[in-house]
Scaffold this motif. Structure first.
Motif, PDB file in Angstrom:
ATOM      1  N   MET A   1       0.834  -1.210   0.000  1.00  0.00           N
ATOM      2  CA  MET A   1       0.000   0.000   0.000  1.00  0.00           C
ATOM      3  C   MET A   1       0.868   1.260   0.000  1.00  0.00           C
ATOM      4  N   LEU A   2       1.933   1.248   0.796  1.00  0.00           N
ATOM      5  CA  LEU A   2       2.858   2.393   0.837  1.00  0.00           C
ATOM      6  C   LEU A   2       3.507   2.597  -0.534  1.00  0.00           C
ATOM      7  N   THR A   3       3.904   1.490  -1.179  1.00  0.00           N
ATOM      8  CA  THR A   3       4.544   1.549  -2.500  1.00  0.00           C
ATOM      9  C   THR A   3       3.597   2.126  -3.541  1.00  0.00           C
ATOM     10  N   VAL A   4       2.390   1.584  -3.589  1.00  0.00           N
ATOM     11  CA  VAL A   4       1.476   1.976  -4.665  1.00  0.00           C
ATOM     12  C   VAL A   4       0.975   3.403  -4.465  1.00  0.00           C
TER      13      VAL A   4
ATOM     14  N   LEU B   1       6.686   9.614   8.766  1.00  0.00           N
ATOM     15  CA  LEU B   1       6.046  10.760   8.115  1.00  0.00           C
ATOM     16  C   LEU B   1       5.155  10.311   6.964  1.00  0.00           C
ATOM     17  N   SER B   2       5.579   9.240   6.264  1.00  0.00           N
ATOM     18  CA  SER B   2       4.796   8.767   5.109  1.00  0.00           C
ATOM     19  C   SER B   2       3.568   7.978   5.527  1.00  0.00           C
ATOM     20  N   THR B   3       3.557   7.443   6.748  1.00  0.00           N
ATOM     21  CA  THR B   3       2.411   6.624   7.177  1.00  0.00           C
ATOM     22  C   THR B   3       1.611   7.355   8.257  1.00  0.00           C
ATOM     23  N   TYR B   4       2.081   7.339   9.492  1.00  0.00           N
ATOM     24  CA  TYR B   4       1.352   8.009  10.587  1.00  0.00           C
ATOM     25  C   TYR B   4       1.270   9.511  10.365  1.00  0.00           C
ATOM     26  N   GLY B   5       2.339  10.091   9.824  1.00  0.00           N
ATOM     27  CA  GLY B   5       2.366  11.541   9.621  1.00  0.00           C
ATOM     28  C   GLY B   5       1.277  12.014   8.691  1.00  0.00           C
ATOM     29  N   LEU B   6       0.915  11.172   7.717  1.00  0.00           N
ATOM     30  CA  LEU B   6      -0.107  11.578   6.754  1.00  0.00           C
ATOM     31  C   LEU B   6      -1.512  11.207   7.205  1.00  0.00           C
ATOM     32  N   ASN B   7      -1.662  10.068   7.911  1.00  0.00           N
ATOM     33  CA  ASN B   7      -3.040   9.633   8.189  1.00  0.00           C
ATOM     34  C   ASN B   7      -3.477   9.804   9.635  1.00  0.00           C
ATOM     35  N   TYR B   8      -2.532  10.044  10.579  1.00  0.00           N
ATOM     36  CA  TYR B   8      -2.902  10.070  11.997  1.00  0.00           C
ATOM     37  C   TYR B   8      -3.895  11.193  12.297  1.00  0.00           C
TER      38      TYR B   8
END
Length: 579
Positions: free
Chosen positions: A143-146, A507-514
C-alpha cells in the motif's frame, strides 16, 4: 517441480535472452550508423482526431532494453530454483513478464500516453509483486509503494492534459524549440516530481526499503534495471527541457541529501535486504544529482553499470537467506565464506564494484562522476555530500562483509550450508562476468571521445582518501556495537533519527493519516454518536419504542385500563370547559 512450471521458466528465459541478443546487434548497428528510428502506427482516425502508437528506437533505448532483458532472463532462470517450492510459480513468472513488458513500453515510448501505460503498469504490477507473500507486512508495504507511486502517476496525467495545448503528446518534438514556453516550465516541474516519486527521492524514500517484502528475485529486478530506474530514464529523455531550470538545482540538493541519508541509514540497519535497498537508494541519489548537473550520458552510464552489480548483490542475498532458513538478520550470520564460497565470491565482487574498486564496472562510472563533481563549479555542500556519501558506501559495504564473512557463525550449532544449487550459481556467474566487463565495454559504447580530467593531486586522490577512511570505519564499527558507540557520540533521539531514515517511514504513514483519522474519530464521537444521533436515528428509534410500549399496554384489552382512560378523558374535558 511440475514440468509445466519448468517449461514456463525455460521458455521465458530463452525468449528474453534471444530478445537481448537481438537488441545488442541492433544497438551496435545503430551506434555505427548514428541512426534513430521513429515508428508511428495510426490506430484510429476520425475527423480531426487521430490516435497513434509511436515507438522511438535509438542506441539509448536499445542498450537499456538489452540490459533489462539480460537481467530479467537471468532472474527468471534464478527463480526457477529460488521459487521451486512455490505452488503458483506460473503466476509469479507471468507477473514478472508483465513487469518487464511495462518497462520496455516505457523505454521505447516517445509519447506521453504510452509512457503512462508503462509507468502505471510498473506501479500496478509492483504492487502485486510486493504483496506476493500474503501477510500483514506485505500488505502495508504494498500500500505504501502503490500510494507513493500514485503521486507520480497523477503528475504524468497532468502533463498529458497540459500537452493538449500543443496538438500532440509526442514530447520528443517539443524539447528544444518550446523550452522557454511557460507551459513547458510547468511540465518540467511535473516531470521532476514524477521522477522523484518513482526513483524514491526525499520525501518519497520510505517505500523503497518497504518494497523488500517482495520475493528476492523481484527485488533483484526492481532495484537494478526496472521500477526505480524509470524516473531516472524519464529525466534523461527530458534533459534538454530541464537543463538550467531552477527546479533542477532544487533536485540537486534533494538527491544529494537522499544519497547521504541512505548511506547513514544503511550503517544502522541489520536486515540484509534492507541494507542493499538503502544502497540502491544512495546510488539513485547519485544518478539524479549528476543528472541535475546537466550530464545525462554520465547518469545513463552509471544506471547501466549499477544495474549489473546490484542484481548480482540481491541474488547473492537470496541464496544466503535460503541457506539461513529464511533469516535476514546479519547478526545471525558470519563465516559463511567457508561454506558457500561461490556465492561469497559473487557477493564480494559485486560489493567491490559498488564501492568503485578500480577496473570493475562501478569504478568507470563512479570515478568519472566524482571527478566531474570536483571539476564543476558547485559549492562546498554539494562537494561534501558526494564525497561523504562515497565514504559511507565503503563504510556499510565493509560492515556487511565483516558481519557476513569474517565474524563467527551465530545461528545454530547444527546447520547445513551448501553451495550446490547450480541453477542459482550459473545465473549469478553470468552477472558476475558482466559486473567485471560492463564498465569498460560501456565506456567505449556511450562516449564518443575519452574524458580526460585534469585536477590537483590531492583532489584527484580524494576518492581514495574517503574510501580508505570509510573502509577503516566499517572495519571498526563491525567489531563493536554501533549503538553503544552512539551513547558516546550522540544522544539516543539523534541515533533513532539516523537509524529510521530521518523519520521518513513515520512521516509517510502516521504523519499523513494520523491527524485525519483522529479528526474522523472526533467527528464520529461528537456528531455521529452525539447530538446527531439523538435527533436522528437513535432518538427516533427510542421515541417509537417508548410509544409502542405504551400502545401495547392498551392492546391488552383490560377493562380497568379502559375505565381509567375514560375517567381521564372526562376530567380533561371538564377542565377544558372550566377554562
Amino acid at each position: 517441480m511440475n514440468k509445466n512450471y519448468f517449461s514456463i521458466c525455460f521458455i521465458s528465459f530463452f525468449f528474453l535472452f534471444l530478445f537481448m541478443l537481438l537488441n545488442f546487434f541492433f544497438m551496435m548497428y545503430f551506434v555505427m550508423n548514428n541512426m534513430v528510428l521513429f515508428l508511428e502506427w495510426e490506430i484510429i482516425s476520425f475527423n480531426s482526431l487521430s490516435v497513434v502508437m509511436s515507438i522511438l528506437l535509438d542506441w539509448m533505448s536499445l542498450l537499456f532494453m538489452m540490459f533489462v532483458c539480460l537481467i530479467s532472463s537471468v532472474v527468471i532462470y534464478y527463480s526457477k530454483s529460488y521459487m521451486s517450492s512455490e505452488l503458483n510459480l506460473s503466476r509469479f513468472i507471468i507477473l514478472v513478464l508483465l513487469f518487464i513488458i511495462s518497462m520496455i513500453l516505457l523505454i521505447i515510448s516517445p509519447n506521453m500516453i504510452s509512457i503512462l501505460l508503462g509507468w502505471d503498469g510498473l506501479g500496478l504490477v509492483s504492487y502485486c509483486l510486493v504483496i506476493y507473500y500474503q501477510n500483514l507486512k506485505s500488505y502495508n508495504a504494498g500500500m505504501l509503494t502503490v500510494l507513493s507511486n500514485r503521486i507520480g502517476d497523477v503528475m504524468i496525467l497532468m502533463i498529458i492534459s497540459w500537452m493538449m495545448n500543443f496538438g500532440s503528446w509526442n514530447y520528443i518534438f517539443y524539447l528544444e524549440f518550446m523550452k522557454n514556453d511557460y507551459c513547458m516550465i510547468y511540465i518540467s516541474i511535473m516531470i521532476i516530481l514524477a521522477a522523484m516519486t518513482k526513483s524514491a527521492q526525499i520525501p518519497f524514500s520510505s517505500w523503497l526499503p518497504a518494497a523488500m517484502a517482495a520475493p528476492t528475485p523481484v527485488s533483484a529486478l526492481v532495484h537494478s534495471s526496472t521500477l526505480v530506474t524509470a524516473g531516472v530514464y524519464l529525466l534523461i529523455r527530458f534533459n534538454l527541457l530541464l537543463s538550467d531550470t531552477l527546479f533542477f538545482k532544487f533536485l540537486l540538493l534533494i538527491s544529494g541529501l537522499t544519497m547521504f541519508m541512505a548511506g547513514v541509514s544503511a550503517n544502522y540497519e541489520f536486515d540484509l535486504k534492507k541494507i542493499i535497498a538503502l544502497s540502491t537508494l544512495s546510488q539513485l541519489g547519485l544518478m539524479m544529482s549528476i543528472l541535475s548537473m546537466g550530464l545525462p550520458l554520465l547518469a545513463f552510464f552509471h544506471l547501466l553499470t549499477h544495474a549489473m552489480f546490484k542484481a548480482l548483490l540481491f541474488m547473492c542475498a537470496g541464496v544466503i537467506i535460503h541457506m539461513m532458513n529464511d533469516i535476514q538478520d546479519i547478526r545471525f550470520m558470519g563465516g559463511i565464506s567457508l561454506y558457500i564460497p561461490m556465492t561469497c565470491l559473487c557477493m564480494n565482487i559485486s560489493n567491490m564494484a559498488l564501492c568503485g574498486i578500480p577496473f570493475l564496472a562501478g569504478f568507470y562510472s563512479k570515478d568519472l562522476i566524482l571527478e566531474m563533481v570536483s571539476f564543476s563549479s558547485f559549492n562546498f555542500l554539494i562537494f561534501f555530500l558526494y564525497y561523504i556519501s562515497t565514504g559511507l558506501t565503503m563504510f556499510y559495504t565493509i560492515r556487511l562483509t565483516m558481519y557476513l564473512m569474517v565474524n563467527d557463525y551465530n545461528l545454530l550449532s547444527i546447520y547445513n550450508l551448501y553451495d550446490e544449487d547450480y541453477i542459482m550459481v550459473k545465473s549469478m556467474l553470468v552477472l558476475l562476468f558482466m559486473s567485471v566487463i560492463s564498465g569498460s565495454m560501456l565506456m567505449w559504447l556511450i562516449f564518443y571521445y575519452p574524458y580526460m580530467i585534469y585536477l590537483p593531486f590531492n583532489l584527484k586522490l580524494m576518492v581514495i582518501y574517503v574510501s580508505l577512511m570509510g573502509m577503516f570505519m566499517g572495519f571498526m564499527i563491525s567489531n563493536m556495537n554501533i549503538y553503544s558507540l552512539n551513547k558516546y557520540l550522540v544522544t539516543y533521539n539523534m541515533s533513532t533519527f539516523l537509524c529510521v531514515m530521518w523519520f521518513m517511514p513515520n512521516l509517510s504513514t502516521y504523519g499523513l493519516n494520523y491527524y485525519f483519522l483522529n479528526y474522523g474519530q472526533k467527528l464520529l464521537k461528537n456528531i455521529d454518536f452525539g447530538w446527531s444521533e439523538m435527533y436522528s436515528g437513535w432518538g427516533m428509534f427510542n421515541i417509537m419504542k417508548n410509544y409502542s410500549i405504551f400502545y401495547s399496554v392498551y392492546q391488552m384489552n383490560n377493562f380497568k385500563i379502559y375505565l381509567f382512560s375514560f375517567i381521564m378523558w372526562i376530567m380533561i374535558y371538564l377542565f377544558m370547559l372550566l377554562i
